[in-house]
Write an enzyme that holds these catalytic residues in place. Structure first.
Site, short mmCIF file in Angstrom:
data_model
loop_
_atom_site.label_atom_id
_atom_site.label_comp_id
_atom_site.label_asym_id
_atom_site.label_seq_id
_atom_site.Cartn_x
_atom_site.Cartn_y
_atom_site.Cartn_z
N CYS A 30 -4.18 -5.12 1.19
CA CYS A 30 -2.83 -4.55 1.08
C CYS A 30 -2.88 -3.03 1.00
O CYS A 30 -3.37 -2.47 0.01
CB CYS A 30 -2.16 -5.16 -0.15
SG CYS A 30 -0.63 -4.36 -0.67
N CYS A 33 -1.10 -1.51 -1.97
CA CYS A 33 -1.88 -1.80 -3.18
C CYS A 33 -2.99 -0.78 -3.36
O CYS A 33 -3.25 -0.30 -4.47
CB CYS A 33 -2.49 -3.21 -3.11
SG CYS A 33 -1.32 -4.56 -3.01
#
Length: 126
Positions: A30, A33
């Protein structure tokens, strides 16, 4: 304090005993992230009294499912075992700092009283 890797085995022990805990639900693939990770890590250094934990949603899908995590990154703030904040999206450093300050400043007796009042009203409305 550095961040703690949270698993289904240690989640309750680590978070349950914390006055204030921040949990970052993330995954290695991600992009947002990975951008939020250093911000979260820096905040953990600046707030040594709080517990900062990370849940890898790929490695710990059962923990993510327990909290109905459907988007990552998702930040959850827990104080006195009450979830105060849970929202997906990478936050900038200033926004994260503001959330931590607000969570620390809350009168938890008022929060519990408000929750009790809300749950008491729910059956009557049904």
């Amino acid at each position: 304090m550095a961040t703690v890797e949270l698993t289904s085995e240690n989640f309750e022990t680590v978070i349950g005993g914390a006055d204030l805990a921040l949990v970052d639900f993330w995954a290695a693939w991600c992009g947002p992230c990975r951008m939020f990770g250093p911000v979260f890590e820096q905040a953990s250094q600046e707030h040594p009294d709080a517990v900062f934990g990370k849940v890898d949603t790929e490695a710990q899908p059962e923990v993510a499912a327990t909290f109905n995590i459907t988007s990552i990154p998702t930040l959850m703030i827990i104080r006195d075992n009450i979830v105060l904040f849970a929202q997906p999206g990478a936050l900038p450093e200033k926004a994260l700092e503001e959330l931590i300050t607000k969570a620390e400043a809350l009168d938890m007796d008022e929060v519990r009283a408000s929750m009790a009042q809300s749950s008491a009203q729910t059956p009557a409305q049904a």
